[in-house]
Enzyme design. Structure first.
Site, PDB file in Angstrom:
ATOM      1  N   GLU A   1       0.833  -1.207   0.000  1.00  0.00           N
ATOM      2  CA  GLU A   1       0.000   0.000   0.000  1.00  0.00           C
ATOM      3  C   GLU A   1       0.858   1.244   0.000  1.00  0.00           C
ATOM      4  OE1 GLU A   1       0.739   1.590   2.933  1.00  0.00           O
ATOM      5  OE2 GLU A   1       1.764  -0.255   3.545  1.00  0.00           O
TER       6      GLU A   1
ATOM      7  N   GLU B   1       4.370  -0.665   2.138  1.00  0.00           N
ATOM      8  CA  GLU B   1       4.589  -0.946   0.706  1.00  0.00           C
ATOM      9  C   GLU B   1       4.486  -2.425   0.350  1.00  0.00           C
ATOM     10  OE1 GLU B   1       8.407   0.466  -0.506  1.00  0.00           O
ATOM     11  OE2 GLU B   1       8.052   2.545   0.107  1.00  0.00           O
TER      12      GLU B   1
END
Length: 349
Positions: free
Chosen positions: A174, A318
């Protein structure tokens, strides 16, 4: 947008394959239990894949990016513009998850599910924008019901792409300035926990910034005090973000397809909590890579009753922590499949 796919049953674990894997572990040339949690990891993967000898050959990474209206309230150490800038960094190979995915030859894509910017179509980028960022949960709901369902659908489609590519594991990442705030709100509401201890520094807030973040999030919780914690979709739409909804949709779809998932940090685990509440038992098809330094992460693990594989004091997100843990899954399988049994090695058991 139809939500009928959300109601589809999850794929059950293959207990016979798990038992066969347990029996194999008992015959390998080592003292019983001497490989610790790697043994349990191999058995869990056997149950997920429905085979005595599971394989972890290739992983798929989908990084979902979106902006948050709540970021305008100053809940992050970075400005909202960084979300779009980091999407370019992912695509250019400069971000941590991009480096790790390349090093480990993972399939890699970035999914724009709600960034407040326009991107030129290019390889590795999936443009599936629901809107240019959510509204602020400080003044209303972050998403409309239809937007929430659309974001869940974006995640479903990513899981479908991974499954059709024949990979062995799905990793969700994300990017979204303000998303640790949204994750803390979701976890507090869905677990019934006090909010203040769950609010962490995120991207690196100082003491003053952290106090402000806690104050803002307390106002959000007060604003939505009547929100029913037993309705995960309503909670997600009110307090979450497009990328968190997409992650929840991806995890749910993977559970339906029987595609193992390696969950990353606090934001992805908040999405997993939503998905588990939508489909109880889905968590048995997921593995949790690491424990973040974000305080809400442990509360989420407690609610899910799961244990992470690693604790490395990570707080990047991430999908990076999951990519770091990926070799453990491979090593667990290699040991399980390639070690000799006592009979094969001619060693007394």
């Amino acid at each position: 947008m139809s939500d009928k796919w959300i109601q589809q049953p999850i794929k059950l674990l293959d207990e016979q394959a798990a038992e066969s894997a347990r029996l194999r572990q008992a015959q390998l040339t080592k003292p019983a239990g001497s490989l610790g949690r790697l043994e349990k990891l191999a058995i869990a993967l056997a149950a997920m894949q429905g085979t005595e000898q599971p394989q972890m050959r290739k992983a798929w990474v989908s990084v979902f990016a979106a902006d948050h209206g709540l970021a305008q309230a100053g809940v992050s150490a970075f400005p909202a513009e960084v979300t779009a800038q980091m999407v370019h960094n992912f695509l250019n190979g400069g971000a941590a998850i991009a480096v790790l995915a390349k090093q480990q030859q993972m399939a890699f894509e970035v999914v724009d599910v709600g960034v407040n910017a326009e991107f030129t179509p290019q390889p590795g980028l999936v443009i599936a924008k629901v809107a240019k960022g959510t509204a602020s949960s400080l003044t209303g709901t972050a998403m409309t019901d239809s937007q929430c369902l659309a974001a869940l659908e974006v995640g479903k489609q990513a899981a479908d792409r991974a499954f059709q590519a024949g990979v062995d594991c799905f990793i969700g990442g994300e990017m979204g300035i303000g998303n640790t705030a949204a994750a803390s709100l979701l976890i507090a509401k869905l677990t019934g926990s006090d909010l203040a201890p769950l609010v962490g520094a995120g991207t690196g807030l100082d003491a003053i910034g952290l106090a402000h973040k806690r104050q803002v999030l307390a106002q959000v919780m007060a604003q939505h005090q009547a929100l029913d914690a037993r309705d995960p979709l309503a909670v997600l739409a009110c307090l979450g973000g497009f990328e968190i909804a997409a992650l929840a949709g991806a995890y749910l779809r993977c559970a339906q397809l029987g595609l193992p998932v390696l969950v990353d940090g606090v934001i992805t685990t908040a999405a997993a909590l939503v998905a588990e509440q939508l489909a109880p038992g889905a968590k048995h098809g997921w593995l949790f890579s690491h424990r973040s330094v974000e305080p809400a992460h442990q509360a989420c693990f407690d609610a899910l009753q799961v244990q992470p594989l690693l604790q490395l004091d990570l707080r990047l997100g991430e999908g990076s922590g999951a990519a770091i843990a990926w070799p453990l899954l491979q090593q667990a399988c290699w040991l399980h499949n390639q070690m000799a049994t006592f009979a094969e090695a001619g060693v007394a058991g």
